[in-house]
Write a protein that holds these residues in place. Sequence first.
Motif, PDB file in Angstrom:
ATOM      1  N   THR A   1       0.832  -1.206   0.000  1.00 22.71           N
ATOM      2  CA  THR A   1       0.000   0.000   0.000  1.00 22.71           C
ATOM      3  C   THR A   1       0.864   1.252   0.000  1.00 22.71           C
ATOM      4  N   ALA A   2       1.894   1.268   0.835  1.00 25.24           N
ATOM      5  CA  ALA A   2       2.786   2.430   0.877  1.00 25.24           C
ATOM      6  C   ALA A   2       3.461   2.647  -0.470  1.00 25.24           C
TER       7      ALA A   2
ATOM      8  N   PRO B   1      -5.661   2.398  13.019  1.00 24.99           N
ATOM      9  CA  PRO B   1      -4.316   2.977  13.151  1.00 24.99           C
ATOM     10  C   PRO B   1      -3.176   1.976  13.031  1.00 24.99           C
ATOM     11  N   ASP B   2      -3.390   0.728  13.454  1.00 25.97           N
ATOM     12  CA  ASP B   2      -2.296  -0.240  13.376  1.00 25.97           C
ATOM     13  C   ASP B   2      -1.826  -0.452  11.953  1.00 25.97           C
ATOM     14  N   PHE B   3      -2.753  -0.380  11.003  1.00 27.71           N
ATOM     15  CA  PHE B   3      -2.394  -0.504   9.587  1.00 27.71           C
ATOM     16  C   PHE B   3      -2.091   0.872   8.998  1.00 27.71           C
ATOM     17  N   SER B   4      -3.000   1.803   9.200  1.00 30.63           N
ATOM     18  CA  SER B   4      -2.920   3.106   8.530  1.00 30.63           C
ATOM     19  C   SER B   4      -1.647   3.868   8.858  1.00 30.63           C
ATOM     20  N   LEU B   5      -1.294   3.931  10.127  1.00 34.42           N
ATOM     21  CA  LEU B   5      -0.148   4.747  10.517  1.00 34.42           C
ATOM     22  C   LEU B   5       1.176   4.125  10.086  1.00 34.42           C
ATOM     23  N   ARG B   6       1.199   2.815   9.975  1.00 33.25           N
ATOM     24  CA  ARG B   6       2.399   2.167   9.432  1.00 33.25           C
ATOM     25  C   ARG B   6       2.577   2.504   7.953  1.00 33.25           C
ATOM     26  N   VAL B   7       1.463   2.537   7.228  1.00 29.94           N
ATOM     27  CA  VAL B   7       1.522   2.959   5.829  1.00 29.94           C
ATOM     28  C   VAL B   7       2.012   4.398   5.742  1.00 29.94           C
ATOM     29  N   ALA B   8       1.430   5.277   6.566  1.00 31.09           N
ATOM     30  CA  ALA B   8       1.791   6.700   6.522  1.00 31.09           C
ATOM     31  C   ALA B   8       3.259   6.908   6.864  1.00 31.09           C
TER      32      ALA B   8
ATOM     33  N   ILE C   1       5.831   4.890   6.271  1.00 31.33           N
ATOM     34  CA  ILE C   1       6.656   4.526   5.124  1.00 31.33           C
ATOM     35  C   ILE C   1       6.552   5.588   4.033  1.00 31.33           C
ATOM     36  N   VAL C   2       5.320   6.072   3.810  1.00 26.18           N
ATOM     37  CA  VAL C   2       5.111   7.105   2.790  1.00 26.18           C
ATOM     38  C   VAL C   2       5.917   8.356   3.130  1.00 26.18           C
ATOM     39  N   LYS C   3       5.904   8.748   4.392  1.00 29.65           N
ATOM     40  CA  LYS C   3       6.652   9.937   4.799  1.00 29.65           C
ATOM     41  C   LYS C   3       8.157   9.732   4.667  1.00 29.65           C
TER      42      LYS C   3
END
Length: 390
Positions: A76-77, A94-101, A103-105
């Motif tokens: 996803t990232a 958040p467990d999924f979403s913030l990990r994606v965010a 990596i994106v950052k």
Amino acid sequence: MKVFLVAGEMSGDKLGGALMQGLRQLVPDVTFEGIGGPAMQAQGLISQFPMDELSVMGIAEVLPKYLHLKRRISETADAVVAAQPDVLITIDSPDFSLRVARIVKDKSDIRTVHYVAPTVWAWRAGRAEKMSHMIDQVLALLPFEPPYMQAAGMRCDFVGHPVTTEPVGSDAEVLEFREAHDLGDEPFLLVLPGSRRGEVGRLGPIFAQVVADVVNARPDLRIVVPAAAPVAVLVKDLVKDWPGNVTVLDPRGRGEQEAQREKRAAFRAAHTALAASGTVSLELAAAGTPMVIAYDMNWLSRQIIAMMLKVDTVTLVNLVSETRDVPELIGADCRADRIAPVLLDVIGNPGAQSEAMNVTMDRLGRGGEAPGLRAARAVLDGLDRLERAE
């Protein structure tokens, strides 16, 4: 304008769908990519993989899927970075979403927005500071949340709670409901023991004794139990020996609209409710139904959370209205001999919570602009695009 959205469960999908609708209203040529369910797909999203792959909770459920979820986070990232959207919007989970965010950052300067603030006002305040390293802006559902996020360095906009836009049972629906279940004009108690097996398993025996005590004191009272589909069998087994001529509302095998119509009619028609802690308190407040909140967890979790909890109430109606009008019996207080007398007091004086419920709904945005549109405006304003959109 290109927007990448990530939702991991049905509640997030509903928020995402409303947000997408709001964005399309303000920016007609907006395009969407990402992961979502039926509400987001109805707004034009083609989900990169089925959202239900992410709808897992609890250690026992997550562990067998850990490696798969880790791959999905990476995929996803990478998809976000490759798409180069104007903004990445992660929705709850958040467990999924913030990990994606994160990596994106690490790989780009893409603006990141997270929809639904973590409950740092209740416990684990450090989550806000950790979020600030990968999230630029937060969209909050509750009016008292922005200062907590802002203190950690993120922009935070209160955009209203979706409960304010959900339909409430009409007089016609209430009449139809009462006739369908042969309730006549009798008062009934709504019993809501939770939507997960663990909750129903823990609270069921306690609620059973509460119902027995209350019906013994109020033999005129009927009992209605709305059951979530995943626990409907468990709930039916639980209530088979309850007094009060129990009616179970089983949504299985029925259309979504029909099941929701029956549920909202039951909420509106009920005299009082006994409910597990959670957002159900806001649904009951929207329907104007007075309530008692009760909840317990396993012993270890109870001890840990008791040490970390920063508030003296976990009931959202109390928090939003800044009152303590809704009784709650949590943890060690979640006992039938303590719940039943409190519930009988509420049954005898149902109007005591009216003002708190009305204040709550007003503060959550009732009668104002739809939360999805408010959220869209906040996202565009964060991108400095709101003026151009209008």
